[in-house]
Design an enzyme around this catalytic site. Structure first.
Site, PDB file in Angstrom:
ATOM      1  CE1 TYR A 119      -8.727   2.988   7.470  1.00 45.15           C
ATOM      2  CE2 TYR A 119      -7.583   4.201   9.199  1.00 45.15           C
ATOM      3  CZ  TYR A 119      -7.632   3.719   7.894  1.00 45.15           C
ATOM      4  OH  TYR A 119      -6.584   3.946   7.039  1.00 45.15           O
ATOM      5  CE  LYS A 120      -7.201  -0.672   5.989  1.00 44.38           C
ATOM      6  NZ  LYS A 120      -7.798   0.273   5.051  1.00 44.38           N
ATOM      7  CG  ASP A 164       0.594  -2.347   7.129  1.00 41.17           C
ATOM      8  OD1 ASP A 164      -0.507  -2.587   7.655  1.00 41.17           O
ATOM      9  OD2 ASP A 164       0.810  -1.342   6.428  1.00 41.17           O
ATOM     10  CG  PHE A 166      -1.911   1.160   1.149  1.00 39.87           C
ATOM     11  CD1 PHE A 166      -2.951   1.144   0.239  1.00 39.87           C
ATOM     12  CD2 PHE A 166      -1.746   2.270   1.954  1.00 39.87           C
ATOM     13  CE1 PHE A 166      -3.828   2.221   0.153  1.00 39.87           C
ATOM     14  CE2 PHE A 166      -2.621   3.347   1.872  1.00 39.87           C
ATOM     15  CZ  PHE A 166      -3.667   3.327   0.961  1.00 39.87           C
ATOM     16  NE  ARG A 202      -9.582  -2.870  -1.880  1.00 37.48           N
ATOM     17  CZ  ARG A 202      -8.997  -2.327  -0.810  1.00 37.48           C
ATOM     18  NH1 ARG A 202      -7.847  -2.809  -0.382  1.00 37.48           N
ATOM     19  NH2 ARG A 202      -9.543  -1.316  -0.162  1.00 37.48           N
TER      20      ARG A 202
END
Length: 417
Positions: free
Chosen positions: A225-226, A200, A128, A374
């Protein structure tokens, strides 16, 4: 299409789901199938309750006294331990603070300082982007330091790890393909070469069990927050193995990381333990929202979460290929559920337009350039019937060519992780 489960079988799967009651703890809009929890998790009632209490009772009534009376000051450490249980970390090794990007910067500097004779950071070329941007930022502050990337400087990350490597920065789950790396094996490979490793966990925490201590990991970073559902911009976290805590030197030496923050001394003296990674005053309302989100996990069996995650994604692949297989979709994720995270990616030449058409029809996934669609599967609030209905909508959009409408080709100004 023979052999695929029918809707009755799908509904039976939902009825037998041990996690089915968890859905009622979330606030989900009517008419929406939410398959983007791998970007932003859904809101929970518990999170709203904590936010309301913090704002209307603690802040409004106790004012500045709430730092003590409501325990605001210790939240980074307390939430860190609570979150640590979900990532296989014993108490005292995890702290909630700042953002993922800021925390990557801290960890890379800390790891480099522990390997002063080495000058190479190794990372993934398809990581990312924020991971690579922050690594570039670290390199810019250190003379003769190099960033080497898999897929660019060598085919695999393992081939890049050698006696020059100070630290390896690697995603446990790839944000585009969903590929899951073998944490114990890559950790051993890095450490055998004398390097540190930073994991990560942004696309892992809350989606599956993680065993940082068991894998002998050095450091980890991640967002909340995921899959953890902490809310937009919720604070991130840092993990540092206990064996490293006394040696930590990180560059953002703010007052919250000071050994005596209220002594107001002119020189910096680092605090002890995981507190060394703290920097400035933390966002209390966001942290209290996160507390509500994390409290839900006290009642969750992570084995059931992982089992359902794999089953949801497997069902999605099966249905998409059976019903939409003639419309140019290519599976980008692995078929092996044990080797992926909790998302599925399909590629299509017109993936952007198709995803926009899906979102307009209430099926929310996301798109990653140049051609990746996704779909995230959050087992706490996504059901098997959701998967069935999402594929029905996808098939209709592809069959009718609804995605070809000109308005779906207009690029949005804002994208998300």
């Amino acid at each position: 299409m023979t052999g695929i489960p029918d809707l009755a079988a799908i509904k039976a799967m939902d009825a037998a789901d041990p996690l089915r009651a968890m859905r009622d703890r979330f606030v989900l809009p009517q008419g929406v199938i939410y398959l983007d929890g791998n970007s932003l998790g859904a809101a929970s009632r518990a999170a709203f309750d904590e936010l309301h209490k913090a704002a209307t009772e603690e802040w409004s009534h106790d004012l500045i006294r709430a730092w003590n009376t409501a325990g605001w000051f210790n939240m980074p450490l307390e939430l860190g331990d609570q979150l640590g249980r979900l990532i296989g970390a014993a108490a005292g090794q995890t702290v909630v603070c700042d953002t993922t990007s800021v925390n990557i910067y801290k960890l890379l500097h800390a790891a480099m300082a522990m390997r002063p004779e080495r000058q190479v950071i190794v990372a993934e070329g398809d990581s990312f982007p924020t991971d690579l941007y922050m690594a570039e930022g670290v390199v810019s502050t250190r003379k003769d330091t190099l960033l080497r990337l898999s897929g660019i400087d060598a085919p695999t990350i393992e081939e890049l790890i050698d006696e020059r490597t100070a630290v390896v920065l690697v995603n446990h789950v790839n944000y585009k393909s969903g590929e899951l790396r073998d944490m114990p094996a890559l950790t051993r490979r890095a450490q055998e070469a004398g390097a540190m490793i930073v994991w990560d966990l942004c696309h892992t925490a809350g989606a599956m069990s993680v065993e940082l201590d068991k894998a002998n990991a050095d450091f980890a970073v991640g967002c909340t927050y995921k899959y953890l559902n902490g809310g937009p911009g919720a604070p991130a976290f840092i993990y540092a193995a206990e064996r490293h805590l006394s040696d930590i030197q990180q560059p953002l030496t703010g007052w919250w990381g000071h050994a005596r923050p209220f002594a107001f001394e002119p020189g910096y003296a680092a605090g002890t333990g995981i507190r060394r990674f703290l920097c400035g005053t933390q966002p209390v309302l966001s942290m209290r929202t996160l507390k509500g989100a994390l409290d839900i996990w006290n009642d969750v069996d992570m084995t059931a979460v992982r089992k359902k995650s794999i089953a949801l994604a497997d069902l999605f692949i099966e249905l998409v290929e059976a019903k939409c297989g003639t419309y140019g979709l290519t599976l980008e994720s692995t078929r092996d559920g044990e080797k992926r995270g909790s998302q599925i990616s399909f590629m299509h030449e017109h993936g952007y337009q198709i995803m926009r058409a899906l979102i307009e029809r209430g099926v929310i996934g996301d798109f990653r350039a140049p051609s990746t669609m996704r779909f995230g599967f959050t087992p706490l609030y996504v059901g098997y019937a959701d998967v069935w209905q999402a594929v029905e909508v996808l098939e209709d959009i592809l069959r009718t060519g609804a995605w070809k409408e000109a308005r779906f080709a207009i690029k949005a100004a804002v994208t998300r992780d």
